[in-house]
Motif scaffolding. Sequence first.
Motif, mmCIF file in Angstrom:
data_model
loop_
_atom_site.group_PDB
_atom_site.id
_atom_site.type_symbol
_atom_site.label_atom_id
_atom_site.label_comp_id
_atom_site.label_asym_id
_atom_site.label_seq_id
_atom_site.Cartn_x
_atom_site.Cartn_y
_atom_site.Cartn_z
ATOM 1 N N THR A 65 62.885 36.824 17.127
ATOM 2 C CA THR A 65 62.155 36.487 15.693
ATOM 3 C C THR A 65 60.466 36.517 15.836
ATOM 4 O O THR A 65 60.101 35.968 15.022
ATOM 5 C CB THR A 65 62.635 34.996 15.355
ATOM 6 O OG1 THR A 65 62.388 34.197 16.586
ATOM 7 C CG2 THR A 65 63.856 34.822 15.094
ATOM 8 N N ASP A 122 65.267 28.521 14.284
ATOM 9 C CA ASP A 122 63.926 29.293 14.413
ATOM 10 C C ASP A 122 62.579 28.079 14.192
ATOM 11 O O ASP A 122 61.678 28.307 14.735
ATOM 12 C CB ASP A 122 64.057 30.156 13.398
ATOM 13 C CG ASP A 122 64.690 31.152 13.395
ATOM 14 O OD1 ASP A 122 65.340 31.378 14.747
ATOM 15 O OD2 ASP A 122 65.166 32.007 12.791
ATOM 16 N N LEU A 123 62.798 27.122 13.305
ATOM 17 C CA LEU A 123 61.952 26.187 12.965
ATOM 18 C C LEU A 123 61.694 25.339 14.175
ATOM 19 O O LEU A 123 60.419 24.971 14.696
ATOM 20 C CB LEU A 123 62.094 25.374 11.699
ATOM 21 C CG LEU A 123 62.164 25.944 10.607
ATOM 22 C CD1 LEU A 123 62.585 25.204 9.378
ATOM 23 C CD2 LEU A 123 60.849 26.721 10.159
ATOM 24 N N ARG A 138 59.472 26.915 16.813
ATOM 25 C CA ARG A 138 58.040 27.021 16.401
ATOM 26 C C ARG A 138 57.497 25.738 16.542
ATOM 27 O O ARG A 138 56.135 25.628 17.095
ATOM 28 C CB ARG A 138 58.060 27.756 15.111
ATOM 29 C CG ARG A 138 58.038 29.163 14.984
ATOM 30 C CD ARG A 138 58.267 29.804 13.464
ATOM 31 N NE ARG A 138 58.336 31.190 13.453
ATOM 32 C CZ ARG A 138 59.413 31.918 14.100
ATOM 33 N NH1 ARG A 138 60.362 31.226 14.461
ATOM 34 N NH2 ARG A 138 59.416 33.044 14.049
ATOM 35 N N TYR A 193 54.389 26.136 14.527
ATOM 36 C CA TYR A 193 54.962 25.613 13.336
ATOM 37 C C TYR A 193 53.781 25.457 12.160
ATOM 38 O O TYR A 193 52.940 24.454 12.227
ATOM 39 C CB TYR A 193 55.785 24.475 13.648
ATOM 40 C CG TYR A 193 56.438 23.927 12.190
ATOM 41 C CD1 TYR A 193 57.364 24.540 11.510
ATOM 42 C CD2 TYR A 193 56.185 22.440 12.048
ATOM 43 C CE1 TYR A 193 57.657 23.647 10.218
ATOM 44 C CE2 TYR A 193 56.372 21.868 10.950
ATOM 45 C CZ TYR A 193 57.347 22.540 10.085
ATOM 46 O OH TYR A 193 57.855 21.723 9.029
ATOM 47 N N GLU A 204 61.410 26.524 4.477
ATOM 48 C CA GLU A 204 60.574 26.772 5.310
ATOM 49 C C GLU A 204 61.066 27.999 6.253
ATOM 50 O O GLU A 204 60.286 28.881 6.479
ATOM 51 C CB GLU A 204 60.091 25.546 6.225
ATOM 52 C CG GLU A 204 59.466 24.631 5.364
ATOM 53 C CD GLU A 204 58.767 23.728 6.114
ATOM 54 O OE1 GLU A 204 59.263 23.338 7.421
ATOM 55 O OE2 GLU A 204 57.776 22.935 5.799
ATOM 56 N N ALA A 205 62.386 27.940 6.703
ATOM 57 C CA ALA A 205 62.804 29.131 7.313
ATOM 58 C C ALA A 205 62.790 30.298 6.423
ATOM 59 O O ALA A 205 62.535 31.587 7.093
ATOM 60 C CB ALA A 205 64.223 28.904 7.606
ATOM 61 N N LEU A 245 59.362 32.049 7.012
ATOM 62 C CA LEU A 245 58.844 32.569 8.145
ATOM 63 C C LEU A 245 58.572 34.141 8.210
ATOM 64 O O LEU A 245 59.245 34.804 7.425
ATOM 65 C CB LEU A 245 59.729 32.179 9.441
ATOM 66 C CG LEU A 245 60.152 30.865 9.796
ATOM 67 C CD1 LEU A 245 61.168 30.610 10.638
ATOM 68 C CD2 LEU A 245 58.710 29.990 10.284
#
Length: 534
Positions: free
Chosen positions: A348, A382-383, A386, A392, A514-515, A518
């Motif tokens: 990612t 993924d969040l 970060r 993040y 939010e994801a 990204l």
Amino acid sequence: MAEQVLLYDTTLRDGMQGEGMSLSVGEKVRVAHALDALGVHLIEAGFAASNPKEEAVFDLLSKERFENAEIVAFGMTRRREVAAEDDPALRGLASCFAPVCCLVGKTWSLHLEKVIKADPEENLRMIGDSVGFLAARGKRVIYDAEHFFDAYRDDPVYALCCLRAAAEAGAENVTLCDTNGSSLPSQVAEAAERVVDELGADVQVGIHTHDDSGCGVANSLVAVERGARLVQGTMNGYGERCGNANLISILPALQLKMGFRCIPSERLERLTETAHLVDELCNVSPNPNQPYVGTNAFAHKGGMHVAGVSRDARTFEHVDPTAVGADRRVLVSELSGKGTVEARAEQTGVELDAAGASRIVERVKDLEHRGYHLEAADGSFDLLIRRETGSYEPLFRLEAWRVIVEKREDGRVATEATIKIWADGERYVRTAEGNGPVNALDRALRDAIGERFPHLRDIQLVNYKVRILDESKGTAAVTRVLLDASDGTDTWGSIGVSENIIEASWEALVDSLEAGMLPSRAHHVRAGSAAEVV
């Protein structure tokens, strides 16, 4: 050059016999084009004149152009004591635009006695007359020997006579059918080898199997090993009872493992896309565990497995995922090691050192102990990466939210949500109604920040799942909420856990949005209408 095996798809007929399966006329044409784009050689469209819907399908197909495939019309041998030229169904096949006709006929004495009530000699005449009638009118004929393997085990001499009757009358292919899925690979191999030897090189042999014994794919492959050069099956194994042989599994096995030539390699890369497209058209949820094309087909969870794949994918992958258009997935759980986390970060686009990976592993173990299931929530994971690396950037800061659900005297249930958030130093207060608490919260949030983040309107929530984690506590139990979101290209999961189901839903909802914003996903988002929440 590698020897060729022809692919014969019968999704539009045999596949539709599965429970709950139905396609409109237009959808059948779309499936046919998808099969053609994949490189399928023969597409069985159904009974040409059995009902108005099938007539409409054939009418539309007659006007379409296909690059690779030929359309096949399906029918049966003539009726007992009726001449082939007087049989309305055979006349319909003869006048149909399809260049290829597939005729199914009886082979097993049980069916002669119990179903069509014809003696063995009359059945042979029915086969020969029907094939000869169509061949004389310029049709290429494939003969499907129904229940061939049951017949062969009962009376191999007569079963072979049925095949010879079709071949001598002009059939270019005789296909051996395991119609009730009763046979095992050793039985199919022995019978197929004898048929190929006795019929010789002038008649192509095909195989058509069902999956009632769980051997549909294996039986098709062993028949090819013994000389069959045409394989019938359906997309994703659709079909009555336990389904037909799955062409989605058969094709890469033939081409990547057995060395046969079926379709160009660049078309094989469309396999996953085609499997999922046909599922979508048929309103079927894709099987995540389906070989080659399922979302779990190349998913790695255990730390040792991930480490092995990182060094050399052959350690835990039987083929290259890209060869069939699939993606490698790295799953995260309490079993994960640093390699899993590092692989996901690299995938990612996040820079992560060993210390950071170790912190994330410990954080994952803590969250999973509390009831989180990050394996199914790649967006939330993924969040998490970060947040731990300091990269993040939240879309907003929450001040408060409130949900009111009101049951009225007239029976109507009204839901209203109010949110108070901060974004770029500005305070936003929004109220929205919805068809439930999560829908109302989602509408209020999108209303508040939608202008600042216009891509949000293209992110749709496509699934909403709730699970109680400790059932003994009843309504006070901890609840896990999983959301699936999609931007039309990618799909990701998010998760929330709380004793309050609305709080868990809010957590999963925010993570899903939010994801989706990204950098690794934002470029996927396309213009479209506002999303509705499941």
